[in-house]
Design a protein around this motif. Structure first.
Motif, short mmCIF file in Angstrom:
data_model
loop_
_atom_site.label_atom_id
_atom_site.label_comp_id
_atom_site.label_asym_id
_atom_site.label_seq_id
_atom_site.Cartn_x
_atom_site.Cartn_y
_atom_site.Cartn_z
N LEU A 92 28.28 43.08 -12.00
CA LEU A 92 29.48 42.24 -11.98
C LEU A 92 29.49 41.34 -10.74
N MET A 93 29.18 41.89 -9.58
CA MET A 93 29.17 41.10 -8.35
C MET A 93 28.06 40.05 -8.37
N MET A 94 26.89 40.40 -8.89
CA MET A 94 25.81 39.42 -8.97
C MET A 94 26.18 38.27 -9.91
N THR A 95 26.87 38.58 -10.99
CA THR A 95 27.33 37.54 -11.92
C THR A 95 28.33 36.62 -11.24
N LEU A 96 29.26 37.21 -10.50
CA LEU A 96 30.26 36.38 -9.80
C LEU A 96 29.61 35.51 -8.73
N ILE A 97 28.66 36.07 -7.98
CA ILE A 97 27.96 35.27 -6.97
C ILE A 97 27.19 34.14 -7.63
N TYR A 98 26.58 34.41 -8.80
CA TYR A 98 25.86 33.34 -9.50
C TYR A 98 26.81 32.20 -9.85
N PHE A 99 27.97 32.53 -10.45
CA PHE A 99 28.88 31.47 -10.88
C PHE A 99 29.47 30.72 -9.70
N VAL A 100 29.70 31.38 -8.59
CA VAL A 100 30.24 30.68 -7.43
C VAL A 100 29.15 29.86 -6.73
N GLY A 101 27.95 30.42 -6.62
CA GLY A 101 26.93 29.79 -5.80
C GLY A 101 25.94 28.90 -6.51
N VAL A 146 33.25 24.78 -14.61
CA VAL A 146 32.98 25.93 -13.75
C VAL A 146 32.89 25.48 -12.30
N HIS A 147 32.25 24.36 -12.05
CA HIS A 147 32.12 23.84 -10.68
C HIS A 147 33.51 23.60 -10.08
N GLU A 148 34.40 23.01 -10.83
CA GLU A 148 35.74 22.72 -10.31
C GLU A 148 36.56 23.99 -10.10
N ARG A 205 33.29 28.25 -3.27
CA ARG A 205 31.91 27.88 -2.93
C ARG A 205 31.83 27.41 -1.48
N HIS A 206 32.74 26.57 -1.06
CA HIS A 206 32.75 26.11 0.33
C HIS A 206 33.11 27.25 1.29
N LEU A 207 34.05 28.11 0.89
CA LEU A 207 34.45 29.23 1.73
C LEU A 207 33.29 30.17 2.01
N LEU A 208 32.42 30.39 1.01
CA LEU A 208 31.27 31.27 1.17
C LEU A 208 30.05 30.57 1.74
N GLY A 209 30.14 29.28 2.00
CA GLY A 209 29.05 28.56 2.65
C GLY A 209 28.03 27.96 1.72
N PHE A 210 28.32 27.86 0.42
CA PHE A 210 27.40 27.23 -0.52
C PHE A 210 27.64 25.73 -0.52
N PRO A 211 26.60 24.93 -0.33
CA PRO A 211 26.79 23.47 -0.41
C PRO A 211 26.89 23.04 -1.87
#
Length: 74
Positions: free
Chosen positions: A35-44, A58-60, A66-72
């Motif tokens: 579940l966590m890996m799926t969530l990280i995939y969709f956010v990052g 999904v991006h919006e 995404r910005h909070l976790l440091g993903f450009p």
């Protein structure tokens, strides 16, 4: 004030509770890991080089996270 006649569900003080076994915990650990890996995939990664869902929705939805976790993203 009336007191409840229901017995307490807490183990008495001084009596140890049964330890959890690896067999009991492992399915839950695997479930939450996936579940966590799926969530990280969709956010990052979603809407990046690899995209499972077309469009910008999904991006919006995860843009601020995404910005909070440091993903450009742009």
């Amino acid at each position: 004030m009336a007191l409840s006649a229901a017995p307490a569900a807490v183990a008495p003080v001084g009596q140890p509770t049964a330890p959890l076994s690896v067999k009991a915990v492992l399915p839950w650990a695997v479930f939450f890991g996936v579940l966590m890996m799926t969530l990280i995939y969709f956010v990052g990664a979603e809407q990046g080089a690899v995209s499972l869902i077309s469009g910008e929705n999904v991006h919006e939805w995860v843009h601020d996270g995404r910005h909070l976790l440091g993903f450009p993203c742009h």
